[in-house]
Scaffold this motif. Structure first.
Motif, mmCIF file in Angstrom:
data_model
loop_
_atom_site.group_PDB
_atom_site.id
_atom_site.type_symbol
_atom_site.label_atom_id
_atom_site.label_comp_id
_atom_site.label_asym_id
_atom_site.label_seq_id
_atom_site.Cartn_x
_atom_site.Cartn_y
_atom_site.Cartn_z
ATOM 1 N N PHE A 195 25.383 11.055 -16.043
ATOM 2 C CA PHE A 195 25.788 12.038 -17.053
ATOM 3 C C PHE A 195 27.284 11.939 -17.262
ATOM 4 O O PHE A 195 28.023 11.459 -16.400
ATOM 5 C CB PHE A 195 25.380 13.466 -16.627
ATOM 6 C CG PHE A 195 26.191 14.046 -15.500
ATOM 7 C CD1 PHE A 195 27.333 14.806 -15.747
ATOM 8 C CD2 PHE A 195 25.820 13.844 -14.178
ATOM 9 C CE1 PHE A 195 28.071 15.345 -14.710
ATOM 10 C CE2 PHE A 195 26.544 14.380 -13.127
ATOM 11 C CZ PHE A 195 27.683 15.133 -13.395
ATOM 12 N N PHE A 196 27.734 12.389 -18.430
ATOM 13 C CA PHE A 196 29.152 12.387 -18.769
ATOM 14 C C PHE A 196 29.513 13.697 -19.447
ATOM 15 O O PHE A 196 28.655 14.344 -20.067
ATOM 16 C CB PHE A 196 29.500 11.235 -19.719
ATOM 17 C CG PHE A 196 29.269 9.874 -19.149
ATOM 18 C CD1 PHE A 196 30.035 9.404 -18.098
ATOM 19 C CD2 PHE A 196 28.292 9.053 -19.682
ATOM 20 C CE1 PHE A 196 29.823 8.145 -17.572
ATOM 21 C CE2 PHE A 196 28.068 7.791 -19.161
ATOM 22 C CZ PHE A 196 28.831 7.329 -18.099
ATOM 23 N N THR A 197 30.764 14.062 -19.336
ATOM 24 C CA THR A 197 31.296 15.190 -20.100
ATOM 25 C C THR A 197 32.445 14.695 -20.970
ATOM 26 O O THR A 197 33.085 13.686 -20.659
ATOM 27 C CB THR A 197 31.814 16.319 -19.184
ATOM 28 O OG1 THR A 197 32.852 15.796 -18.332
ATOM 29 C CG2 THR A 197 30.693 16.882 -18.323
ATOM 30 N N SER A 198 32.669 15.417 -22.045
ATOM 31 C CA SER A 198 33.811 15.169 -22.906
ATOM 32 C C SER A 198 34.225 16.522 -23.471
ATOM 33 O O SER A 198 33.638 17.007 -24.447
ATOM 34 C CB SER A 198 33.446 14.193 -24.030
ATOM 35 O OG SER A 198 34.563 13.943 -24.866
ATOM 36 N N ARG A 199 35.175 17.150 -22.790
ATOM 37 C CA ARG A 199 35.567 18.523 -23.121
ATOM 38 C C ARG A 199 34.347 19.446 -23.058
ATOM 39 O O ARG A 199 33.780 19.618 -21.998
ATOM 40 C CB ARG A 199 36.263 18.592 -24.486
ATOM 41 C CG ARG A 199 37.479 17.701 -24.621
ATOM 42 C CD ARG A 199 38.505 17.907 -23.520
ATOM 43 N NE ARG A 199 39.001 19.297 -23.485
ATOM 44 C CZ ARG A 199 39.776 19.781 -22.500
ATOM 45 N NH1 ARG A 199 40.105 19.009 -21.463
ATOM 46 N NH2 ARG A 199 40.189 21.019 -22.521
#
Length: 368
Positions: A163-167
């Motif tokens: 999984f990834f986050t971006s803000r």
């Protein structure tokens, strides 16, 4: 917590119910720093807010023609070209670390939206144009509770998660498997289902959820992965909903055995496993969790220290859960914990101390 310490009428009675709506908790800067340090925070070409600009939607129906909770969304052509290209790039980040050399084979077949639940996800279907094979991933609101749950699952369960986050955007890979409620309807009572092996897995899943305090594991919040094995099948239960990581105040909400939706699983377990077998499988799972904790001890400590300084529940729920866990374990220190993150850390200590002491290179405690 042992399944065999309760009589069947009290298991899965449905007396304990999760909150109808859990608030979203923002990602604090300390958590953001953790995500960046471990490669979870990346720059993405499309954000959650971009997907919200759809023009209209159509209900998605299952193979039997029944409405699901999903709707296929449609965008204005001026929006679509930008969104389509960005979603293909995100898929490349998930699967090939951003290598776009295969992107000419890919297209976005469909985008579905689900307003039900806390994360209000968009489900992206990516298709290979050469052979029509497809895959999915999800774009959601970045909720701190869910991020902590995903990371703990990655570190303490037998499952790895990308999984990834971006803000304020969260991107998750699809977790394959048969939804638990569908498994009950179509697979549990089949003649070729090995109920003993499945019961063993349910005991282990029940144990994992309780030790790391993952709540609301009703049958539709996890999937069953079936793997052919020598002369039979193996089963793995995988959580797919992490919104209720360490939020609720009731201890029983962290035990899948207490949800009425899971009663068929509980009854199967009690029918095919005796108390000694249940205790054995619980010990096996705690031992494996202890080994995983030792292998990732510094990353887990960093995560739990961050979690301990975050506000991911209400003071009332924290006080209630701390009190119930203190009473259950006979451990006064648990009752004095004032944040959910610190409570998870203390609960891991209490549950895994005996197993950690069996590992020579570990002293049986977290560093303070």
């Amino acid at each position: 917590m042992s399944l065999n310490t309760y009589q069947p009428p009290h298991l899965g009675s449905g007396n304990d119910k999760p909150s109808r709506k859990k608030p979203m908790f923002p990602v604090i800067e300390r958590l953001r720093a953790f995500l960046k340090h471990h490669g979870r925070e990346v720059r993405l070409p499309v954000a959650y807010r971009d997907l919200q600009r759809f023009t209209y939607s159509l209900p998605v129906k299952d193979k039997e023609g029944k409405d699901t909770m999903w709707e296929t969304v449609v965008y204005d052509m001026r929006e679509w070209d930008y969104i389509r290209e960005g979603l293909i790039r995100i898929y490349a980040i998930l699967k090939t670390e951003g290598d776009m050399s295969f992107s000419k084979h890919l297209d976005v077949a469909r985008i579905d939206f689900c307003a039900f639940g806390n994360s209000q996800p968009f489900r992206i279907r990516i298709v290979n144009k050469f052979n029509d094979n497809y895959d999915h991933y999800y774009i959601k609101i970045a909720d701190a509770s869910r991020i902590y749950g995903l990371e703990l699952e990655h570190l303490l369960s037998p499952n790895r998660i990308t999984f990834f986050t971006s803000r304020n955007t969260l991107v998750e890979e699809h977790i394959p498997g048969i939804p638990g409620d569908i498994f009950i309807q179509s697979y549990l009572d089949n003649s070729d289902t090995n109920k003993i092996r499945f019961a063993k897995e349910f005991v282990k899943f029940n144990e994992r959820c309780f030790v790391r305090l993952l709540g609301d594991m009703r049958s539709y919040n996890f999937v069953v992965d079936i793997t052919p094995d020598i002369e039979d099948f193996q089963y793995r239960i995988r959580a797919i909903d992490f919104d209720q990581q360490s939020y609720e105040g009731r201890k029983n909400l962290y035990l899948p055995q207490f949800f009425k939706e899971n009663n068929p699983f509980v009854q199967t377990t009690l029918k095919y496993l005796n108390s000694d077998s249940i205790a054995q499988y619980q010990t096996e799972e705690r031992t494996m969790m202890a080994f995983r904790l030792v292998s990732a001890r510094y990353r887990i400590k960093e995560l739990l220290d961050t979690m301990g300084r975050d506000q991911i529940s209400t003071p009332e729920k924290i006080h209630q859960l701390a009190g119930e866990l203190a009473e259950f374990h006979g451990n006064v220190a648990l009752g004095k914990t004032h944040t959910m993150g610190k409570l998870v850390k203390q609960h891991l200590k209490v549950c895994l101390r005996k197993n950690l002491l069996m590992i020579p290179r570990f002293q049986g405690r977290f560093e303070d």
